[in-house]
Design a protein around this motif. Structure first.
Motif, mmCIF file in Angstrom:
data_model
loop_
_atom_site.group_PDB
_atom_site.id
_atom_site.type_symbol
_atom_site.label_atom_id
_atom_site.label_comp_id
_atom_site.label_asym_id
_atom_site.label_seq_id
_atom_site.Cartn_x
_atom_site.Cartn_y
_atom_site.Cartn_z
ATOM 1 N N LEU A 6 -1.117 7.642 -6.370
ATOM 2 C CA LEU A 6 -2.140 6.908 -7.107
ATOM 3 C C LEU A 6 -1.696 5.444 -7.286
ATOM 4 N N ASP A 82 -11.644 5.250 -1.175
ATOM 5 C CA ASP A 82 -10.851 4.129 -1.673
ATOM 6 C C ASP A 82 -10.136 3.496 -0.489
ATOM 7 N N ASP A 84 -6.039 2.833 0.343
ATOM 8 C CA ASP A 84 -4.612 2.669 0.150
ATOM 9 C C ASP A 84 -4.087 1.871 1.331
ATOM 10 N N GLU A 192 -9.764 0.851 -5.436
ATOM 11 C CA GLU A 192 -9.933 2.178 -6.013
ATOM 12 C C GLU A 192 -11.162 2.909 -5.478
ATOM 13 N N SER A 193 -12.152 2.145 -4.987
ATOM 14 C CA SER A 193 -13.374 2.771 -4.483
ATOM 15 C C SER A 193 -14.188 1.727 -3.728
#
Length: 229
Positions: A6, A82, A84, A192-193
């Protein structure tokens, strides 16, 4: 390939107009703009999801629920997740063991020289490793397949360059994130999105590390995707 946490004057004017008309559309600024496919146009084609994955994916290893399906059209697959940051591959000033706690010196797909890809320089997307949920290879995708990534009002093109954990989706290279205006820091960056990934079937470019070929092919495929000539 790492496990993630996360964590887009009248005479003069007349002469100018004539000169512009004499140029091919691709050579004029207005022509370039007319050829560009907007984020809104791409997203409009993905209002509904025809799910091709047998289940859904988590966006991070610590996510409690799997919420992201892979959707399909005749010419592409897409997912909304999201982002990463993938910094694996060639060791650089921004991608190394000091900057990325999950750094790996390899990528699933290699350059034309047989070397790991440069995540700091090459805009690419990570797809989940093959599983019962979804196998990207059965959707006409492989290393070098052309992708479009949409974030806010930005559209950027690249390739599939790496694979990740089989149950997680939503990752792209340092270079892709940076081109979209997303913080590319592999330890603290990402989004995050709000990121949409579109992978075009049977569209592999070679060499895989050619940003120019991915850009030109991606722009052409995007125009076809939204029904433009």
């Amino acid at each position: 390939m790492r496990t993630r946490m996360l964590a887009l004057t009248s005479a003069a004017c007349g002469a100018a107009l004539l000169a512009a008309a004499a140029l091919p559309a691709s050579a004029s600024a207005s022509g370039r703009e007319a050829d560009e496919v907007t984020a809104a146009a791409l997203l409009a084609e993905m209002r509904a999801c025809s799910r091709i994955s047998k289940g859904k994916y988590r966006t991070d290893s610590g996510s409690a629920r799997a919420t992201v399906p892979v959707c399909g059209t005749r010419d592409a697959v897409f997912w909304k997740a999201d982002m990463d940051i993938d910094c694996d591959g060639r060791k650089t000033r921004v991608c190394n063991r000091k900057t990325d706690p999950y750094y790996l010196p390899e990528t699933a797909f290699q350059s034309s020289r047989g070397e790991p890809l440069d995540s700091a320089a090459l805009p690419h997307v990570v797809v989940p490793g093959p599983s019962k949920v979804w196998d990207y290879r059965k959707s006409g995708l492989t290393g070098g397949s052309v992708v479009a990534v949409v974030y806010r009002d930005r559209v950027r093109y690249g390739v599939i360059g790496d694979t990740g954990p089989a149950g997680i989706i939503g990752e792209a290279s340092y270079a892709m994130a940076r081109s979209l205006g997303i913080d590319p820091d592999p330890a603290t960056g990402g989004a995050e999105s709000g990121v949409t990934y579109i992978a075009f079937k049977n569209s592999r470019v070679s060499p895989i590390e050619s940003r120019a070929r991915a850009q030109s092919r991606g722009a052409a495929l995007a125009r076809e995707f939204v029904g433009r000539p």
